[in-house]
Design a protein around this motif. Structure first.
Motif, PDB file in Angstrom:
ATOM      1  N   TYR A   1       0.828  -1.204   0.000  1.00  0.00           N
ATOM      2  CA  TYR A   1       0.000   0.000   0.000  1.00  0.00           C
ATOM      3  C   TYR A   1       0.866   1.259   0.000  1.00  0.00           C
ATOM      4  CZ  TYR A   1      -3.531  -3.425   1.369  1.00  0.00           C
ATOM      5  OH  TYR A   1      -4.348  -4.522   1.424  1.00  0.00           O
TER       6      TYR A   1
ATOM      7  N   ARG B   1       0.155   4.151  -2.804  1.00  0.00           N
ATOM      8  CA  ARG B   1      -0.247   5.535  -2.530  1.00  0.00           C
ATOM      9  C   ARG B   1       0.715   6.551  -3.133  1.00  0.00           C
ATOM     10  NH1 ARG B   1       0.588   6.942   3.923  1.00  0.00           N
ATOM     11  NH2 ARG B   1       2.829   6.544   4.034  1.00  0.00           N
TER      12      ARG B   1
ATOM     13  N   ASP C   1      -6.465  -5.773   5.724  1.00  0.00           N
ATOM     14  CA  ASP C   1      -6.030  -5.077   4.515  1.00  0.00           C
ATOM     15  C   ASP C   1      -6.841  -3.810   4.297  1.00  0.00           C
ATOM     16  OD1 ASP C   1      -4.394  -7.259   4.254  1.00  0.00           O
ATOM     17  OD2 ASP C   1      -5.393  -8.083   2.495  1.00  0.00           O
TER      18      ASP C   1
ATOM     19  N   GLY D   1      -5.125  -0.082   4.392  1.00  0.00           N
ATOM     20  CA  GLY D   1      -5.171   0.749   3.202  1.00  0.00           C
ATOM     21  C   GLY D   1      -5.856   2.071   3.461  1.00  0.00           C
TER      22      GLY D   1
ATOM     23  N   LEU E   1      -5.699   5.281   1.178  1.00  0.00           N
ATOM     24  CA  LEU E   1      -5.998   4.669  -0.106  1.00  0.00           C
ATOM     25  C   LEU E   1      -7.483   4.382  -0.271  1.00  0.00           C
ATOM     26  CD1 LEU E   1      -3.057   2.139  -0.449  1.00  0.00           C
ATOM     27  CD2 LEU E   1      -3.387   4.250  -1.733  1.00  0.00           C
TER      28      LEU E   1
ATOM     29  N   MET F   1      -9.745   1.948  -0.772  1.00  0.00           N
ATOM     30  CA  MET F   1      -9.675   0.491  -0.718  1.00  0.00           C
ATOM     31  C   MET F   1     -10.975  -0.198  -1.092  1.00  0.00           C
ATOM     32  SD  MET F   1      -6.659  -0.550  -0.098  1.00  0.00           S
ATOM     33  CE  MET F   1      -7.062  -2.272   0.174  1.00  0.00           C
TER      34      MET F   1
END
Length: 472
Positions: free
Chosen positions: A317, A321, A353, A357, A362, A364
């Motif tokens: 990740y 990013r 996860d 993230g 992020l 996700m």
């Protein structure tokens, strides 16, 4: 440096920081395969105890993989917001966990420090959280992205339509994609995994998907999930690329096994953004990258450097990013039972996860999936799908009947995600939702009735669209 603690009179010693991280992880068959897992629940609890007391600065100052030998470690340090980090660098990991879960801590506050959180910090705090903790903390965080539409807002749940075909047949891909549109799916992306890794095949798929989007007027984006170099070659031949895809991992060596480097990703991002600027398309935003990850990928490439698979996933990740992606998702159960052996491990990994993230800033999503030789079934997928929806996951996969006939694994279907939207009161991306209403697919925010299909105006328009798309 060794790390020691006592637990009810028994002394536990950990030889390195990586050893603490590995043994503090929840049970994962991949860590056991690598020979780095805790040997007992007591040792796991002792490692968590040590980890909870470590200052965040200690983790940043002691990279698990030295930057001298790994480009991902260098990237993590280069993109670290050290100025913001000074405000909380002295916090122990346990205190950071309490701050994330505090009702007074908002999602906006968490997003404000995301660039100061390294992947290793995200992994450390995830190891101290229960499944419920991972859901509660992640549900606070919204990450909004824009390409041809807008994803990630509160109240929005997107879907990637995944109309894979074992022979890359355009008609088969189209009919599966249109079925997804009829369920209100496809706002995240219409993304095809090609059965054949060739420039001609990828170009044909991209042209087919673009023609579907153009003809239908659907405000969404297309992607063919081939290797980045194949997609770029197709783009050079005139194929339209909305999202540039690549699988990424958490170490330089693992990425090399994928045939990629950070420089290649930078070049690809720049080229596709230039391609966007030259196309007569009404873009809502200029985020153009799509990444997929999965716990165990570095270990399967023998490129894990003795680091546990959860931490390596967080480092993937860190790679993602750096390229401002429109979509990221963990393909959580795809890699097999050697790395996640059963329903319990897959469920835990999916929640970990998604949380990590989102914590790192992020957008996700998750491919809630499993292979046919793992100890899981569709009830397992239903459970993780429901929990991740509660956690605020940005999007899921929409696979015909939840059975990918090309990749030979089980995922989530169009009607599965439609059920989650109805259950949690969620909607598609706003631009896509408006289009669904205009097409008669939705009525007042819900899937419209399909009575009298032969005369329904929706089906008349879809029939004309298919004839237009399939006619050269």
């Amino acid at each position: 440096m060794t790390y020691q603690t006592q637990l009810r009179g028994e002394c536990f010693s950990f030889s390195t920081l990586a050893d603490v991280f590995a043994k503090a992880n929840e049970v994962k068959s991949g860590d056991e395969l690598a020979g780095i897992a805790a040997r007992s629940d007591r040792e796991r609890i002792a490692a968590k105890w040590v980890l909870a007391d470590l200052p965040l600065a200690h983790i940043v100052d002691n990279p698990l993989i030295p930057p001298e030998i790994d480009a991902v470690s260098r990237l993590i340090l280069d993109q670290h917001d050290s100025a913001t980090f000074r405000e909380f660098r002295h916090w122990p990991v346990g205190q950071f966990r309490e701050w994330l879960l505090d009702d007074r801590t908002t999602g906006a506050q968490i997003r404000a420090i995301s660039q100061a959180i390294t992947p290793e910090i995200a992994a450390a705090v995830a190891k101290l959280m229960s499944n419920k903790d991972l859901i509660v903390a992640a549900s606070k965080i919204r990450v909004i992205t824009r390409c041809r539409n807008t994803l990630g807002q509160a109240g929005v749940l997107g879907v990637r339509v995944q109309p894979n075909h074992p022979a890359d047949d355009p008609s088969g891909i189209l009919f599966a994609a249109v079925e997804g549109l009829l369920y209100g799916c496809g706002d995240a992306v219409i993304g095809v995994n090609p059965a054949t890794e060739s420039v001609d095949t990828v170009a044909a798929i991209l042209h087919t998907l673009d023609r579907l989007i153009t003809t239908s007027g659907a405000p969404t984006q297309a992607c063919c999930l081939a290797h980045i170099t194949t997609q770029l070659a197709a783009m050079e031949r005139g194929a339209p690329v909305d999202l540039l895809f690549q699988s990424v991992a958490g170490t330089e060596a693992a990425n090399s096994s994928f045939g990629i480097s950070l420089d290649l990703l930078r070049e690809g991002q720049q080229r596709v953004l230039e391609h966007h600027a030259a196309r007569p398309v009404s873009w809502v935003g200029m985020q153009a990258m799509y990444f997929e990850t999965g716990q165990g990928s570095a270990l399967s490439a023998e490129a894990h450097h003795g680091v546990d698979q959860l931490t390596l996933e967080a480092r993937a990740y860190g790679v993602a990013r750096a390229f401002d992606p429109f979509l990221v998702n963990t393909v959580v159960g795809f890699i097999g039972p050697e790395y996640l052996a059963n329903e319990r491990q897959i469920l835990r990994a999916g929640l970990e996860d998604h949380f990590m993230g989102k914590l790192l800033g992020l957008p996700m999503g998750c491919d809630v999936c499993y292979t046919n030789h793992v100890d899981a079934d569709q009830n397992s997928a239903d459970l993780l799908l429901t929990l991740l929806t509660a956690a605020g996951c940005n999007y899921f996969m929409g696979v015909p009947c939840a059975d990918d006939v090309m990749l030979n694994y089980q995922s989530t279907s169009y009607h599965d995600v439609a059920s989650m939207r109805r259950l949690f009161g969620l909607a598609p991306a706003p631009e896509f939702a408006h289009w669904l209403e205009s097409m008669g697919i939705f009525r007042n925010g819900q899937l419209a009735s399909r009575d009298r299909e032969s005369t329904h105006p929706l089906h008349q328009s879809i029939r004309g669209m298919l004839e237009s798309v399939t006619t050269d």
